[in-house]
Design an enzyme around this catalytic site. Structure first.
Site, PDB file in Angstrom:
ATOM      1  N   HIS A 152      -9.587  -1.015  -6.940  1.00 51.79           N
ATOM      2  CA  HIS A 152     -10.382  -0.561  -5.788  1.00 51.79           C
ATOM      3  C   HIS A 152     -11.541  -1.547  -5.643  1.00 51.79           C
ATOM      4  O   HIS A 152     -12.004  -2.124  -6.632  1.00 51.79           O
ATOM      5  CB  HIS A 152     -10.892   0.842  -6.116  1.00 51.79           C
ATOM      6  CG  HIS A 152     -11.631   1.532  -5.020  1.00 51.79           C
ATOM      7  ND1 HIS A 152     -12.948   1.291  -4.760  1.00 51.79           N
ATOM      8  CD2 HIS A 152     -11.236   2.485  -4.133  1.00 51.79           C
ATOM      9  CE1 HIS A 152     -13.344   2.066  -3.754  1.00 51.79           C
ATOM     10  NE2 HIS A 152     -12.317   2.791  -3.353  1.00 51.79           N
ATOM     11  N   ASP A 161     -11.799   2.221 -15.030  1.00 50.07           N
ATOM     12  CA  ASP A 161     -12.086   2.939 -13.795  1.00 50.07           C
ATOM     13  C   ASP A 161     -11.131   4.134 -13.782  1.00 50.07           C
ATOM     14  O   ASP A 161      -9.937   3.974 -13.506  1.00 50.07           O
ATOM     15  CB  ASP A 161     -11.858   2.017 -12.589  1.00 50.07           C
ATOM     16  CG  ASP A 161     -12.011   2.774 -11.277  1.00 50.07           C
ATOM     17  OD1 ASP A 161     -12.190   4.010 -11.308  1.00 50.07           O
ATOM     18  OD2 ASP A 161     -11.940   2.119 -10.218  1.00 50.07           O
ATOM     19  N   GLN A 164      -9.094   7.835 -10.611  1.00 43.11           N
ATOM     20  CA  GLN A 164      -7.816   8.471 -10.220  1.00 43.11           C
ATOM     21  C   GLN A 164      -7.051   9.014 -11.427  1.00 43.11           C
ATOM     22  O   GLN A 164      -5.889   9.399 -11.289  1.00 43.11           O
ATOM     23  CB  GLN A 164      -6.929   7.462  -9.463  1.00 43.11           C
ATOM     24  CG  GLN A 164      -7.536   6.925  -8.184  1.00 43.11           C
ATOM     25  CD  GLN A 164      -7.645   7.961  -7.053  1.00 43.11           C
ATOM     26  OE1 GLN A 164      -7.150   9.084  -7.170  1.00 43.11           O
ATOM     27  NE2 GLN A 164      -8.296   7.583  -5.966  1.00 43.11           N
ATOM     28  N   LYS A 177     -13.503  13.957  -6.833  1.00 45.37           N
ATOM     29  CA  LYS A 177     -12.035  13.840  -6.805  1.00 45.37           C
ATOM     30  C   LYS A 177     -11.396  14.826  -7.784  1.00 45.37           C
ATOM     31  O   LYS A 177     -10.180  14.863  -7.932  1.00 45.37           O
ATOM     32  CB  LYS A 177     -11.618  12.418  -7.191  1.00 45.37           C
ATOM     33  CG  LYS A 177     -11.994  11.361  -6.153  1.00 45.37           C
ATOM     34  CD  LYS A 177     -11.354  10.047  -6.496  1.00 45.37           C
ATOM     35  CE  LYS A 177     -12.038   8.859  -5.904  1.00 45.37           C
ATOM     36  NZ  LYS A 177     -11.858   8.686  -4.468  1.00 45.37           N
ATOM     37  N   CYS A 234      -9.375   0.630   0.559  1.00 42.35           N
ATOM     38  CA  CYS A 234     -10.418  -0.047  -0.242  1.00 42.35           C
ATOM     39  C   CYS A 234      -9.783  -0.926  -1.328  1.00 42.35           C
ATOM     40  O   CYS A 234     -10.283  -0.990  -2.465  1.00 42.35           O
ATOM     41  CB  CYS A 234     -11.377   0.945  -0.878  1.00 42.35           C
ATOM     42  SG  CYS A 234     -12.282   1.917   0.306  1.00 42.35           S
TER      43      CYS A 234
END
Ligand code: C6P
Length: 404
Positions: free
Chosen positions: A119, A195, A198, A221, A361
């Site tokens: 991202h 990261d 997700q 999220k 993104c």
């Protein structure tokens, strides 16, 4: 299969006169009534500022805020709640590490390795560090949409200061193996940043097991309120880092001659934090843990398998991501041949089906895939197979309308 839709008031909405089918959870998740109620209860009964006032309300607000921190630490198996910094979102968490750890050492050189499947939030901060003197290199992906970890072995060197990788791709759905990456990076003396925007919402992520030094993720999220994000960092790194922002709350003592800073984690939380957000996030974590992240992962794997199966029968649809549901999350990016993804998303919207379209993104990844944009459907614990069936029905209509 899980049956949780009833807990999510917004999912009862109608869009274009049709029942809403929400397949955009990779952008932000919907919120269960338990989270909405927790935020409401906090504002109705306990609202005050934290770590300032000795009055009862101040004490209760501080306790609620710090209990949320403990819940985050437990969720990801951090060594202590001191390793949890509350920020606004995953983007801010990554920037905190870039500014506080890497900017001061950037002029002395070294290298950062990121990947093409990131991202923008895990690319742009490192380009900023690159502009201050550190080299920046990107690991590629293979034909099967997985990370080219063989090449990581070749580009890692004692010069590498950081390997920063997404745990799960917001476009491809690919779930990377943080243990493998951490092992290789640490053998070369490099730190590792994950990261996990997700992944943490969708699977059990244990920071000790992943071996990462830093991990960023977003509360919004994972059923929590917007404006909540988390940086996890090993205590030794936080102790050595400069503050990110300066002002109230992050200080020990201030005089006109100078300032000494608060201990971790508060050294990194200048100003009044998002207390109500933390309370909501705590309720979200309780909700996820009550169901169990293993169960959520299995539910999503079943959804993904079903969706991929239905897509393959559709024809004329190209999917960008691994074929095996075990190796990926429930994020399915695709293109209907001959139709722009924005047209796909707009027509689906008329059917009540909400998906994302565009570059997600991830423009460098779009370039690598040879496309300008994709359509993306992403599922979560409140989706059922029928939601993906509605998507497929919508796509049949798209194909009819565009004659493809
Ligand atoms: N991806 C998507 O639709 P923030 O916006 O800071 O909470 O999260 C940034 C971010 C970082 N890493 C990954 C892998 C992400 O997917 C995201 C957010 C959303 O794909 C919004 S662009």
């Amino acid at each position: 299969m899980l049956d949780t839709k009833k807990d999510f008031p917004l999912l009862k909405r109608k869009i274009s006169g049709k029942d809403l089918v929400y397949l955009d959870s990779a952008a932000t998740s919907q919120k269960p009534v338990q989270v909405i109620e927790a935020v409401k209860e906090y504002y109705e009964n306990r609202n005050a500022n934290v770590a300032r006032s000795v009055h009862k309300l101040g004490e209760e607000a501080t306790e609620a805020y710090e209990n949320a921190r403990k819940a985050v630490a437990k969720l990801i198996n951090a060594n202590s709640e001191k390793e949890i910094i509350f920020v606004r979102n995953a983007t801010e968490a990554i920037n905190l590490v870039a500014y506080s750890y890497f900017l001061p050492i950037a002029p002395s050189g070294g290298k950062i390795i990121s990947t093409v499947m990131e991202h923008h939030s895990n690319i742009v901060p490192w380009q900023f560090i690159n502009s201050h003197g550190m080299e920046l290199e990107f690991l590629g992906i293979k034909k099967d949409f997985t990370l080219d970890t063989e090449n990581l072995g070749r580009i890692l060197s004692p010069e590498t200061k950081l390997v920063t990788v997404t745990h799960a791709s917001n476009v491809l759905g690919t779930v990377n193996d943080p243990k493998e990456i951490s092992g290789m990076a640490h053998d070369n003396g490099s730190l590792v940043m994950l990261d996990a925007a997700q992944s943490v919402p969708h699977m059990q992520v244990d920071v000790q097991d992943t071996g990462c030094d830093f991990m960023a993720f977003s509360g919004h999220k994972m059923l929590g309120p917007t404006g909540t994000g988390i940086l996890y960092a090993k205590e030794e790194h936080l102790e050595s880092m400069e503050p990110f922002m300066y002002g109230g709350d992050m200080i020990k003592e201030v005089s006109l001659e100078g300032t000494t800073f608060n201990g971790i984690p508060w050294k990194f939380e200048a100003g009044t934090p998002n207390i109500a957000g933390a309370v909501g996030l705590h309720a979200a974590i309780d909700y996820l843990e009550k169901i169990g992240l293993e169960k959520i992962r299995r539910h999503e794997a079943e959804l993904t398998e079903h969706a991929l199966d239905e897509f393959s029968r559709l024809g004329g649809v190209e999917i960008y991501g691994p074929k095996n549901a075990d190796k990926r999350g429930c994020v399915i990016s695709f293109n209907v041949k001959g139709v722009h993804p924005h047209d796909v998303a707009s027509l689906l919207d008329r059917e009540g089906v909400a998906i994302r379209s565009g570059h997600a993104c991830a423009q460098p990844l779009m370039k690598r895939l040879g496309v300008g944009a994709v359509a993306r459907a992403s599922g979560y614990l409140y989706n059922g197979k029928s939601d993906f069936d509605a998507l497929v029905e919508g796509l049949k209509k798209v194909k009819r309308v565009f004659g493809v």
